[in-house]
Design an enzyme around this catalytic site. Structure first.
Site, PDB file in Angstrom:
ATOM      1  N   ILE A  56       9.147  54.951  50.632  1.00  0.00           N
ATOM      2  CA  ILE A  56       9.122  53.740  49.806  1.00  0.00           C
ATOM      3  C   ILE A  56      10.030  53.842  48.587  1.00  0.00           C
ATOM      4  O   ILE A  56       9.942  53.012  47.676  1.00  0.00           O
ATOM      5  CB  ILE A  56       7.690  53.391  49.368  1.00  0.00           C
ATOM      6  CG1 ILE A  56       7.076  54.544  48.557  1.00  0.00           C
ATOM      7  CG2 ILE A  56       6.824  53.051  50.577  1.00  0.00           C
ATOM      8  CD1 ILE A  56       5.751  54.184  47.899  1.00  0.00           C
ATOM      9  N   LYS A  57      10.909  54.836  48.561  1.00  0.00           N
ATOM     10  CA  LYS A  57      11.790  54.978  47.409  1.00  0.00           C
ATOM     11  C   LYS A  57      12.911  53.944  47.449  1.00  0.00           C
ATOM     12  O   LYS A  57      13.150  53.282  48.463  1.00  0.00           O
ATOM     13  CB  LYS A  57      12.379  56.391  47.373  1.00  0.00           C
ATOM     14  CG  LYS A  57      11.337  57.481  47.137  1.00  0.00           C
ATOM     15  CD  LYS A  57      10.592  57.286  45.839  1.00  0.00           C
ATOM     16  CE  LYS A  57       9.783  58.505  45.403  1.00  0.00           C
ATOM     17  NZ  LYS A  57       8.698  58.855  46.319  1.00  0.00           N
ATOM     18  N   ASN A  58      13.635  53.829  46.312  1.00  0.00           N
ATOM     19  CA  ASN A  58      14.716  52.845  46.214  1.00  0.00           C
ATOM     20  C   ASN A  58      15.749  53.034  47.323  1.00  0.00           C
ATOM     21  O   ASN A  58      16.329  52.067  47.826  1.00  0.00           O
ATOM     22  CB  ASN A  58      15.407  52.953  44.864  1.00  0.00           C
ATOM     23  CG  ASN A  58      14.497  52.575  43.711  1.00  0.00           C
ATOM     24  OD1 ASN A  58      13.396  52.067  43.914  1.00  0.00           O
ATOM     25  ND2 ASN A  58      14.952  52.806  42.496  1.00  0.00           N
ATOM     26  N   LEU A  59      16.001  54.286  47.664  1.00  0.00           N
ATOM     27  CA  LEU A  59      16.834  54.624  48.809  1.00  0.00           C
ATOM     28  C   LEU A  59      16.024  55.592  49.670  1.00  0.00           C
ATOM     29  O   LEU A  59      15.539  56.600  49.162  1.00  0.00           O
ATOM     30  CB  LEU A  59      18.147  55.262  48.364  1.00  0.00           C
ATOM     31  CG  LEU A  59      19.176  55.555  49.471  1.00  0.00           C
ATOM     32  CD1 LEU A  59      20.597  55.349  48.931  1.00  0.00           C
ATOM     33  CD2 LEU A  59      19.035  56.968  50.023  1.00  0.00           C
TER      34      LEU A  59
END
Length: 382
Positions: free
Chosen positions: A187-190
């Site tokens: 679920i990280k930005n990338l």
């Protein structure tokens, strides 16, 4: 793309894929080479180019990044590592796994991040490293104390798990001269599906991290295939990033400018939608420089509001319970009033790229109703 919500529930977090990720993974699978391959090295080079740094070393997770960075910085058993209590427990576990002692430090109530003054007051003769956590994607500027730390041989190791793409001043996080650790979890930005990256300070640190991530072996996999032996130079773990995961990361990088714009737009929408709510304080991520990973608020009667929102189909969360209050870390507990108060008040609202602006307006309206319902019940019981 992953479905983020149903008709009656809005998820707190959800991975976002643009589409080409599946084909990129398929190409790796078709190659028959699934481990650390040229695809992994391509991903490292692309991240290094994006940040404008000489090298980036891919590992299997953000926690592995922190672990290897601490080792590369020379942190050893008996050393102290300054770490904010307001972080995911992985930050603390990485300190413990190298045999060091966490020295918990408080945070700025407005940002949930450490400051140079808080760090300066926490330094002792045993301090070997400081791990500022870039909470929610907000950059942390320790430049006022950086020279003092360097003079004392204290490394700054940024836990930038939330902050890929954010800026410190005009420079990308990871390009400011510190050891920096990124997470590329689901679920990280990338995302890589799972993975991490260390941005080393020197070529020697890069070599050390590469050796540690490959069980201490000094030869590359390609070199070992053409020899009858290999050398193990020291301690190591199996921390490589697979080509499968790297392929996802490469596809995500192609769209990261869109990711930045979208996440900033959604956070600003929350800021505007929450402004009329008197009992809500939005945690400041420094949106002009951050690529936000979380949207957090402080509210009264947090536990009751949490339950009411979940009942209303809003997937709220708490990031994070203060670590110095956790049973596993009780030996290093010390009074941290700002962290303790934040731990009782913070609430993470749904925040991911599947959300629409209408979804955000709905969350804000439902939060307002929940506060009124809980407040009325609290007054009735007085």
């Amino acid at each position: 793309m992953t479905v983020s919500s149903s008709a009656d529930f809005t998820r707190n977090a959800s991975p976002y894929l643009y589409g080409p990720e599946a084909a990129a993974v398929a190409r790796v699978l078709e190659s028959g080479q699934y481990g650390h391959t040229r695809v992994t090295e391509d991903f490292e080079q692309r991240v290094a180019a994006y940040l404008g740094v000489p090298e980036a070393v891919a590992v299997s997770s953000g926690t592995a990044a922190l672990h290897t960075a601490l080792l590369a910085a020379g942190v050893r058993p008996g050393d102290e590592v300054i770490v904010p209590s307001m972080t995911f427990c992985a930050t603390v576990q990485a300190v413990l796994v190298v045999g060091a002692t966490p020295r918990f430090v408080d945070v700025d109530p407005a940002t949930l991040c450490v400051t140079d003054q808080l760090v300066r007051r926490a330094v002792t003769g045993a301090t070997r490293a400081v791990v500022p956590v870039l909470f929610g994607g907000r950059p942390v500027d320790l430049s006022p104390v950086q020279g003092e730390l360097a003079d004392r041989g204290i490394a700054v190791i940024e836990d930038a798990a939330h902050a890929f793409g954010s800026l410190t001043g005009t420079r990308p996080v990871g390009a400011t001269g510190n050891l920096t650790c990124f997470s590329f979890g689901p679920i990280k930005n990338l995302t890589c599906g799972q993975g991490g990256m260390v941005i080393p300070r020197t070529a020697e640190e890069a070599d050390t991290i590469r050796r540690i991530r490959l069980l201490g072996i000094t030869q590359s996999q390609a070199t070992r295939a053409n020899t009858t032996t290999y050398g193990v130079a020291g301690f190591g773990l199996r921390y490589q990033l697979s080509g499968i995961n790297a392929a996802i990361g490469l596809a995500q990088l192609d769209h990261f400018d869109t990711t930045k714009r979208t996440r900033r737009r959604l956070w600003r929408r929350y800021r505007d939608a929450l402004a009329p709510l008197d009992d809500v304080t939005l945690i400041d991520v420094g949106i002009e420089q951050a690529v936000p990973h979380l949207c957090q608020v402080r509210v009264p009667h947090r536990d009751q509001v949490f339950a009411e929102l979940r009942d209303q189909g809003i997937g709220v969360g708490v990031h994070y319970p203060p670590n110095h209050l956790q049973p596993a870390f009780a030996a290093w507990r010390r009074p941290l009033p700002a962290s303790e108060q934040a731990g009782a008040e913070i609430l993470s609202l749904p925040f991911h790229q599947h959300l629409t602006e209408q979804d955000i307006d709905h969350v804000a309206v439902t939060l307002g109703r929940a506060l009124n319902t809980v407040g009325a019940a609290s007054c009735a019981s007085c």
